[in-house]
Design a protein around this motif. Structure first.
Motif, mmCIF file in Angstrom:
data_model
loop_
_atom_site.group_PDB
_atom_site.id
_atom_site.type_symbol
_atom_site.label_atom_id
_atom_site.label_comp_id
_atom_site.label_asym_id
_atom_site.label_seq_id
_atom_site.Cartn_x
_atom_site.Cartn_y
_atom_site.Cartn_z
ATOM 1 N N LEU A 22 0.823 -1.210 0.000
ATOM 2 C CA LEU A 22 0.000 0.000 0.000
ATOM 3 C C LEU A 22 0.854 1.255 0.000
ATOM 4 O O LEU A 22 0.451 2.289 -0.546
ATOM 5 N N ALA A 23 2.029 1.190 0.622
ATOM 6 C CA ALA A 23 2.893 2.368 0.714
ATOM 7 C C ALA A 23 3.271 2.896 -0.661
ATOM 8 O O ALA A 23 3.483 4.100 -0.835
ATOM 9 N N GLN A 24 3.332 2.015 -1.657
ATOM 10 C CA GLN A 24 3.709 2.434 -3.003
ATOM 11 C C GLN A 24 2.623 3.256 -3.688
ATOM 12 O O GLN A 24 2.877 3.902 -4.700
ATOM 13 N N ALA A 25 1.404 3.228 -3.130
ATOM 14 C CA ALA A 25 0.303 3.989 -3.718
ATOM 15 C C ALA A 25 0.277 5.433 -3.236
ATOM 16 O O ALA A 25 -0.405 6.272 -3.808
ATOM 17 N N LYS A 26 1.020 5.746 -2.183
ATOM 18 C CA LYS A 26 1.012 7.092 -1.635
ATOM 19 C C LYS A 26 1.568 8.069 -2.666
ATOM 20 O O LYS A 26 2.696 7.953 -3.121
ATOM 21 N N GLY A 27 0.750 9.050 -3.014
ATOM 22 C CA GLY A 27 1.210 10.072 -3.940
ATOM 23 C C GLY A 27 1.106 9.689 -5.392
ATOM 24 O O GLY A 27 1.204 10.548 -6.259
ATOM 25 N N ALA A 28 0.924 8.413 -5.709
ATOM 26 C CA ALA A 28 0.764 8.000 -7.098
ATOM 27 C C ALA A 28 -0.576 8.489 -7.616
ATOM 28 O O ALA A 28 -1.520 8.669 -6.878
ATOM 29 N N GLY A 29 -0.633 8.708 -8.922
ATOM 30 C CA GLY A 29 -1.895 9.137 -9.523
ATOM 31 C C GLY A 29 -2.126 10.618 -9.450
ATOM 32 O O GLY A 29 -2.854 11.179 -10.272
#
Length: 278
Positions: A264-271
């Motif tokens: 889940l940490a890799q989704a922070k700020g993505a997008g």
């Protein structure tokens, strides 16, 4: 980890081998499970507000981890190979794995977890849909109020079945999201089912005015509209026009914003960059 029962369960799993259990941990701490000869784990795709990039929830997705069957669609396996009893077993195993792999991560914070219910499960389970999964969540000390079950698109003559299943899931404490093929289909379910969310395909928004009106009606009724499969710039442009027409935040999910990831940490700020630059 804020879930001590889950923490204790994972500690016990860490001492078990693959041969000794149907669920085990890999070297990275991920929970893995087995269905036939397929080893599976979880990936999570964010649902986020399009304008700000704010994370709203994650959808749990089953992923094969065996080199021999890399890329295998587990749901296709269920469609073509499994009996009804096996389809129930796979569906419950996937949801259990997703719940474990989601809530073991501190980055889950207050986000909701959306979990699919395969269309075969609507008729394969004889009664009391959701009771078995409710008991699993209770046994692991996990918050059922953070789970949203996604019901599949149904044919018109399956409307009674959808009503029955939705009522069962609600009685067991779950919120519901309903996948719909069109605004017209969703409008017919709006007052009858009043789900937590509707999910519409972002690549199929030919009547943007009707979609904008539907988003406004749902917002007033405190029902979230989520646009899935946001995979192309054209679909993004359509959603941005709908957002401008309604003046409301639009929640979207798709490969144009985020790939499904284990951590889940890799989704922070993505997008955020995609939404801001478009």
């Amino acid at each position: 980890m804020p879930f001590p029962v889950l923490k204790n369960y994972l500690a016990r799993l860490s001492h078990q081998t693959q041969a000794g259990t149907s669920v085990w941990l890999d070297g990275e701490g991920r929970a893995l499970g087995r269905f036939f000869n397929c080893t599976m784990t979880s990936a999570f795709q964010p649902l986020r507000e399009l304008d700000s990039g704010k994370l709203v929830a994650f959808e749990g997705l089953a992923r094969s981890v065996s080199k021999a069957d890399e890329g295998l669609s587990l749901w296709r396996l269920l469609d073509h190979a499994a009996s009804d009893d096996e389809s129930v077993e796979l569906d419950r195993l996937c949801r259990m794995l997703h719940a474990i792999n989601f809530f073991r991560q501190s980055e889950a914070e207050e986000a909701d977890l959306y979990l699919n219910v395969h269309d075969r499960l609507l008729s394969a389970v004889s009664s009391n849909h959701g009771h078995a999964f409710q008991r699993i969540l209770d046994a692991l000390g996990l918050p059922i109020e953070r789970i949203v079950l996604q019901l599949p698109t149904v044919t018109p003559n399956q409307g009674w079945l959808l009503n029955y299943v939705a009522d069962n899931y609600r009685r067991n404490g779950f919120r519901l999201a309903i996948n719909v093929a069109s605004v017209q289909e969703a409008t017919g379910m709006l007052e009858r089912l009043h789900p937590h969310a509707f999910k519409l395909d972002a690549g199929n928004l030919s009547d943007e005015q009707a979609v904008a009106s539907f988003v406004t009606v749902c917002h007033a009724a405190k029902i979230r509209v989520i646009f899935k499969r946001l995979d192309t710039p054209a679909a993004l442009a359509a959603l941005q026009r709908i957002a401008a027409a309604t003046g409301l935040p639009i929640v979207a999910q798709g490969y144009l914003l985020d790939k499904p990831l284990t951590a889940l940490a890799q989704a922070k700020g993505a997008g955020v960059a995609v939404a801001a630059a478009a």
